[in-house]
Design a protein around this motif. Structure first.
Motif: not given
Length: 320
Positions: A36-40, A84-87, A110-113, A136-140
């Motif tokens: 869920n958004i906001g979780n690690n 570490k690179l990128g946003p 703190n995952t984001k969409s 490979f890992v797919n994250l939703i």
């Protein structure tokens, strides 16, 4: 016995060679991760190899569901240092700060969409080039629906068909929709549950409108993380546009009729004046020229006297 000794000798002789060339294997225990958004989110990556001086670890990220987008490098480890690179740089960390013991997993804080996508874990350890070197890992990242926008498509006139639309611009999984009538325009009518709803598109079709369809309608947008709603007021009225069009046509016809009447009178009057003008210039056969009217009367009078004298002489037979 001889065969057994041969196998033992061969394994002792060739095992170092195979270990030096082929002892790498990269894998993940969770190829699909949902948070869920906001979780690690923990992205698992483990490997088996004999780490040498040229060992390196690289994580790459392909955003969204489109695999055709070029992957972005987000973490690189070599010589004991992680870059570490990128946003996501400030929200990524290694599970093992020294990933040289078989664990190359990372944690996204703190995952984001926008973190939704495909991640790859790549191990490079020369001279071990054979075998699977990448996992490979797919994250939703699941996101609750945003507040939907309700609107009316069409003109709410009696007898018309209209569509009530409801859409949330944000939400993962994709939100579903349901419509209901909160309050009817007529006090005796109870709220209705709408059955002609497209739950995927968020539309409600209302056919052949009547005044009873007026009221307050509510749309709910929902997914596994929650729901949001919006409302609209529907007022069904008589189509005044028809009356306006009929009135405009009637006014146009009256104007054309008046123009035709005026034009007719103008043309008729012009013809009459033209006829009178020609009649005044025509000469009659018995017309007398100016100045000769008096003489004509005298001659006519003398002629009458002579005629009357001859009549008298004939009547009495007077002989001279």
């Amino acid at each position: 016995m001889l065969r057994r000794l041969t196998l033992i000798f061969s394994s002792i002789l060739f095992t170092p060679y195979f270990d030096a060339v082929q002892s790498i294997y990269v894998t993940t225990s969770q190829p699909y991760v949902t948070v869920n958004i906001g979780n690690n989110a923990t992205l698992d990556c483990s490997y088996k190899t004999r780490v040498g001086d040229q060992f390196s670890l690289e994580w790459r990220f392909t955003p969204g569901p489109n695999e055709n987008v070029p992957a972005e490098k987000i973490l690189y480890y070599t010589d004991g240092t992680a870059y570490k690179l990128g946003p996501q740089a400030n929200r990524i960390k290694l599970v093992d700060q020294e990933p040289t013991k078989g664990d190359a997993s990372i944690i996204i804080l703190n995952t984001k969409s926008s973190d939704t996508g495909r991640y790859s874990c790549d191990i490079n350890n020369p001279p071990d080039f054979t075998g699977p070197t990448e996992a490979f890992v797919n994250l939703i990242v699941q996101v609750p629906p945003s507040i939907p926008k309700c609107k009316v498509i069409g003109k709410p006139y009696i007898g018309n068909n209209i569509t009530l639309s409801c859409i949330s611009t944000v939400g993962r999984p994709t939100p579903m929709y349901k419509w209901s009538e909160v309050r009817s325009a007529t006090a005796t009518s109870s709220p209705r549950i709408m059955v002609k709803v497209d739950s995927k598109k968020g539309t409600l079709l209302l056919r052949n409108l009547t005044m009873k369809d007026s009221g307050i309608y509510r749309c709910v947008s929902f997914n596994v993380l929650g729901e949001k709603s919006c409302q609209l007021v529907l007022s069904v009225t008589v189509n005044n546009e028809v009356g306006v069009i009929v009135g405009a046509l009637f006014g146009t016809l009256v104007a054309l009729l008046l123009i035709a009447v005026v034009a007719y009178h103008l043309i008729h009057r012009k013809k009459k004046k033209s006829k009178d003008h020609h009649t005044g210039h025509e000469l009659r056969e018995d017309a007398v020229a100016p100045g000769k009217e008096t003489n004509s009367h005298l001659l006519a009078s003398a002629h009458n006297e002579g005629t009357r004298s001859n009549s008298m002489n004939s009547k009495y037979n007077i002989v001279v």
